[in-house]
Design an enzyme around this catalytic site. Structure first.
Site, PDB file in Angstrom:
ATOM      1  CD  GLU A 204      -1.286  -0.289   3.633  1.00 58.29           C
ATOM      2  OE1 GLU A 204      -1.859  -1.379   3.686  1.00 58.29           O
ATOM      3  OE2 GLU A 204      -1.476   0.619   4.439  1.00 58.29           O
TER       4      GLU A 204
ATOM      5  CB  CYS B 138       3.270   7.333   3.134  1.00 55.88           C
ATOM      6  SG  CYS B 138       3.852   6.142   4.336  1.00 55.88           S
TER       7      CYS B 138
ATOM      8  CB  CYS C 108       7.820  -5.161   8.769  1.00 58.32           C
ATOM      9  SG  CYS C 108       9.185  -4.363   9.634  1.00 58.32           S
TER      10      CYS C 108
ATOM     11  CB  CYS D 193       6.979  -2.454  16.345  1.00 62.57           C
ATOM     12  SG  CYS D 193       8.605  -2.027  15.728  1.00 62.57           S
TER      13      CYS D 193
ATOM     14  CB  CYS E 270       3.573  -1.880  13.756  1.00 58.97           C
ATOM     15  SG  CYS E 270       3.649  -1.636  11.973  1.00 58.97           S
TER      16      CYS E 270
ATOM     17  CB  CYS F  85       1.976   2.236   7.723  1.00 60.69           C
ATOM     18  SG  CYS F  85       2.757   1.659   9.201  1.00 60.69           S
TER      19      CYS F  85
END
Ligand code: SAH
Ligand code: SF4
Length: 358
Positions: free
Chosen positions: A92, A105, A112, A116, A119, A341
């Site tokens: 995205e 962005c 990922c 974290c 997130c 995000c």
């Protein structure tokens, strides 16, 4: 066999490639004019490039490796794109409208690995890095959508804050930055570009040593190791003391301001005492520091976190200010369209999985 994206090549790489394939050097500028100034979508439209050269390019490169899966537009002008990559993965990209311009962005990885705890992107392990071409194409797709409106709007700013850890895909990130920054192409000023990292220490040193004026943002989110490790597991292996040493090196080497990002999590990291600790941690570099207080964007899967109260955010801000720390509170953009995000992507993947079940 899939061909690489033409957008992945820096100007010098394209020049070398063309010369190696028997073309004249000046072709590189012609090709870049078509790609970045006239912004055509097919090699056949490159009218002043001769047929043989167009065929050569077409045989070796793709000009569109991203396909728009869906597009959402928010009342405040925010646009969110979900793209399907050639291998079927979804990524995205978000366009945000500010008083100073239009900022995109971009995503740098599929998923990922930093994981974290707050997130949405980290919920899905990294399946691969994006190529530099796939990162540049995100900007180009957004620019093409703006071109269709015919009001001469240009992407003026870039934040590398989408899905993924950019410093875990360093080489492709650097090629991407060189492409979008180059005066011969999009010419987006380095000072208008910000890369955000969760704090990969050796890459902060490497980034400082590049001769690019791109801004750096560091996702700090907590001023002590106990708290930071609790919410960001990367802090276990890469704790605050060596991280701050890397920041000092960066500031000394570049003399550019660094932004510390700080997500406000209710009852976790938002007390006045924590604010004082943060001020103490960075007071020796306050001339070149800016703290960005970010309201937490709730993620369905992370129910342990809530957005801080407005009063706590203001009190935190106040404490930093009283200590002479430059800071601001980030305004939420596109909250009506899941613009945080990783959220649109994770929702789409969930929907696809549910569909697959029935
Ligand atoms: N991986 C890089 C860049 C992408 S994340 C990094 O972590 O810095 C970009 C920013 O969004 C980071 O500061 C991250 O901490 C923040 N972020 C992640 N999830 C969020 C959420 N649910 N609400 C608000 N900010 C979030
Ligand atoms: Fe990865 Fe950044 Fe999300 Fe952490 S905040 S999981 S580093 S994308």
């Amino acid at each position: 066999m899939t061909k690489p994206s033409i957008y992945g090549l820096t100007f010098d790489q394209l020049t070398d490639w063309l010369v190696e394939h028997g073309e004249k050097k000046f072709r590189a500028q012609q090709v870049w004019d078509w790609l970045y100034k006239k912004r055509i979508k097919d090699f056949s439209e490159m009218r002043n490039v001769n047929k043989d050269c167009r065929a050569l390019l077409d045989n070796h490169f793709d000009i569109q490796t991203l396909e728009v899966h869906s597009k959402q537009e928010s009342r405040d002008g925010t646009m969110k794109f979900l793209f399907r990559l050639k291998d079927g993965n979804l990524i995205e990209t978000v366009l945000m409208k500010f008083s100073y311009g239009l900022s995109v962005c971009v995503t740098t990885q599929v998923g990922c690995n930093i994981g974290c705890s707050f997130c949405a992107s980290g919920l899905l392990k990294k399946s691969r890095d994006l190529t530099s071409g796939e990162i540049v194409e995100q900007i180009m797709n957004v620019q093409h959508a703006l071109d269709e409106r015919e009001n001469e709007e240009r992407v003026s700013h870039i934040v590398v804050m989408g899905i993924g850890e950019p410093f875990d895909n360093f080489g492709n990130l650097m090629d991407f930055l060189h492409v979008v920054n180059n005066d011969k192409g999009l010419a987006i000023g380095a000072r208008h570009i910000t890369v955000s990292t969760s704090g990969i220490i050796n890459k902060i040193y490497e980034f400082a040593d590049q001769d690019l004026q791109v801004n750096l943002a560091l996702s700090l989110h907590a001023p002590n190791n106990e708290l930071r490790t609790k919410i960001m597991k990367i802090n276990k292996g890469q704790p605050i003391e060596p991280l701050m040493k890397a920041v000092d090196y960066y500031l000394e080497k570049t003399n550019r301001r660094i932004t510390f990002e700080y997500i406000m999590l209710k009852g976790i990291n938002d007390s006045r005492e924590t604010a004082q600790q943060l001020a103490d941690l960075i007071k020796d570099k306050k001339r070149l520091s800016y703290v960005n207080l970010i309201p937490y964007n709730p993620v369905d899967e992370h129910i342990q976190y809530e957005q801080s109260e407005k009063n706590s955010i203001l009190a935190f801000y106040d404490t930093l200010k009283k200590n002479g720390i430059q800071c601001g509170i980030r305004h939420e953009q596109g909250s009506d369209i899941d613009a945080a995000c990783g959220q649109l992507r994770s929702k789409q993947i969930k929907k696809d999985k549910e569909k697959a079940k029935v």
